[in-house]
Design an enzyme around this catalytic site. Structure first.
Site, mmCIF file in Angstrom:
data_model
loop_
_atom_site.group_PDB
_atom_site.id
_atom_site.type_symbol
_atom_site.label_atom_id
_atom_site.label_comp_id
_atom_site.label_asym_id
_atom_site.label_seq_id
_atom_site.Cartn_x
_atom_site.Cartn_y
_atom_site.Cartn_z
ATOM 1 N N HIS A 178 47.140 39.604 39.735
ATOM 2 C CA HIS A 178 48.049 40.538 40.408
ATOM 3 C C HIS A 178 49.341 39.866 40.876
ATOM 4 C CE1 HIS A 178 45.830 39.031 43.926
ATOM 5 N NE2 HIS A 178 46.930 39.297 44.602
ATOM 6 N N HIS A 240 46.431 31.795 40.024
ATOM 7 C CA HIS A 240 47.681 32.307 40.617
ATOM 8 C C HIS A 240 48.791 31.254 40.646
ATOM 9 C CE1 HIS A 240 45.323 35.715 41.639
ATOM 10 N NE2 HIS A 240 44.703 35.174 42.668
#
Ligand code: NAD
Length: 484
Positions: A178, A240
């Site tokens: 995300h 990430h």
């Protein structure tokens, strides 16, 4: 300025794990906001699929509660919510068994985009892919969205890729991170490749170093069991922070298309040098005041899992040879913030004398909170008193530059789900990227295990262990403050 809504084709989106935490906090409220923005075309359906025994009306109530709790957006009224709920359905489905699949199949429409969101634990990814195929739900054009964690190490990631590949083509697989859906991350690419200003300076000749920080204030909370087997390296760094590193360091792709971008990201990961173990610091938060320490949180008094990791790494290519990349991430830190800072070198000569101090241009890219960018430039301190210099930030923060309505810009999950419906994989990780990231991470973790490495302690609410500060001090540099 209100963000422009680009229509997508009508779709059926099945959310496996549709009653879970992620679905309730992010996916369903996000879909509602897209509905309010007029981006969910008529005839589309959202189908929750999970083990709990529930009917459409029970699920709609759960969705309404999730929207109320986790945000619907400014323009959404009750009438709109009712209309949205009419698009929502539920089918009790067992990912590990045979129950519910025929019902789910009959719920699906023909002739529209089919997307299946795997918002379930990773052990169910393979069984879901297999059943989608076996029960005839997977069409040549349907897409699967796979949540993290994507594997635990290189071997398990390869095995998962191989399992998914038995049932789906790579063009149908959307591995979600995300962080890549954040407005600023995409803006980073536009700032780099849409302006003449930055790219000529974007190399080791002009950039002293780059810092990437992802700091959380929360502890491991209810995820202790999972987290203790994972740690900050696997949970955050391998995915990430690695993705952010790729975007900041990659060469300009020939065009903004999924494979062109992902090819360049892959080259960055493959060019990463192995990290010297002196250049990595692992940490674990301790009990401070009323705040429980990591070992209490995971209920293991001897746990050696890291809740913090910092490292210095190098990318062996023409652009970056000699420029260190410092990365750190951790839990129970001083503030919740995610930031990339590109710290440029000093001007080669100061015409203002030796006592004018050290002044550097820093491009800071903030992912959260308050997404935006600032560029520190050196100017003269106003007023009499000679040529005193000061650094001021040129603020490119979106809220100011684009007006108050920018708050309505979609959040990462909504944007990424719409990309899935559009069939655009640019912001999703490709299988070979994930494997390359594990291939780089695995030896570091194995090294700790072989040395029986014990993480350094740090206080909750601090900036991490002292050794992480020393990692930069030894190089004559310092971390930027962790602040909200
Ligand atoms: P959760 O435990 O809250 O929900 C799991 C869901 O899976 C529930 O709906 C449950 O009914 C369903 N489920 C479990 N076994 C099933 C089975 N045999 N058949 C059908 N359904 C079954 O988990 P979550 O926090 O929502 O996380 C889901 C996934 O998303 C995980 O892979 C997690 O790592 C990932 N993820 C979660 C978050 C988050 O913020 N929660 C963030 C990033 C990634």
């Amino acid at each position: 300025m209100v963000s422009r809504v680009i229509p997508v084709d009508p779709f059926d989106l099945v959310i496996f794990g549709g009653t879970g935490d992620l679905a309730r906090r992010k996916i369903l409220p996000g879909l509602f906001r897209r509905f309010c923005a007029g981006q969910m075309p008529e005839g589309s359906q959202i189908i929750g699929a999970a083990r709990s025994d529930m009917d459409d009306s029970g699920y709609r109530k759960m969705v309404a509660d999730a929207v109320a709790e986790f945000g619907g957006g400014a323009d959404c009224d009750n009438g709109t919510l009712d209309a949205f709920l009419q698009t929502v359905h539920y089918v009790t489905t067992d990912a590990m068994g045979e129950g519910g699949w025929a019902d789910l199949n009959s719920r699906m429409q023909k002739d529209c985009v089919r997307a299946f969101y795997f918002s379930v634990g990773p052990s169910l990814f393979g069984p879901l892919a297999e059943r989608l195929h076996r029960f005839g739900l997977a069409t040549p054009d349907s897409r699967i969205v796979v949540e993290k964690p994507f594997g635990h190490d290189l071997e398990s990631a390869k095995a998962l890729n191989a399992t998914l590949a038995q049932h789906f083509d790579e063009t149908q697989i959307y591995r979600i991170d995300h962080y890549l859906g954040k407005e600023t991350v995409q803006n980073l690419m536009v700032v780099r490749f849409g302006n003449m200003l930055f790219e000529p300076l974007w190399n080791s000749q002009y950039v002293d170093h780059i810092q990437i920080t992802v700091a959380e204030t929360v502890g491991v909370g209810g995820r202790g069991g999972y987290y203790d087997k994972s740690g900050a390296m696997r949970d955050m760094m391998q995915n990430h922070l690695m993705q952010l590193l790729c975007l900041i360091a990659m060469e300009p792709p020939a065009k903004f298309d999924p494979d062109a971008v992902r090819d360049e990201k892959l080259k960055v990961i493959r060019a990463l040098e192995p990290v010297d173990w002196h250049h990595i610091v692992r940490g674990q938060y301790t009990t401070s005041g009323d705040v429980a320490g990591y070992r209490e949180d995971v209920d293991d008094a001897k746990s050696r899992t890291e809740s913090f990791v910092a490292m210095k790494c190098h990318i062996s290519n023409w652009r970056w040879a000699g420029t260190p990349f410092y990365m750190r991430t951790g839990k129970r830190l001083k503030a919740r913030t995610s930031e990339i800072a590109v710290v440029f070198k000093d001007a080669p000569h100061s015409i203002f004398g030796a006592d004018s101090g050290r002044h550097r241009n820093v491009l800071a890219i903030r992912l959260q909170p308050n997404e935006g960018m600032t560029l520190d430039v050196t100017i003269k301190e106003p007023g009499p008193g000679g040529m005193r210099m000061m650094d001021v930030p040129l603020d490119m923060s979106f809220a100011e530059a684009l007006g108050p309505d920018v708050e309505e810009a979609p959040d990462a999950y909504e944007r990424l789900i719409m990309d899935v419906i559009r069939g655009n994989q640019t912001l999703f990780m490709r299988g070979d990227e994930v494997e390359a990231a594990w291939a780089w991470t695995d030896p570091l973790i194995e090294g700790w295990q072989a040395r029986n490495d014990v993480p350094k302690e740090y206080d909750a609410g601090s900036v991490g262990p002292e050794d992480a500060l020393m990692l930069m001090h030894r190089d004559g540099r310092k971390w930027r403050d962790i602040k909200a």
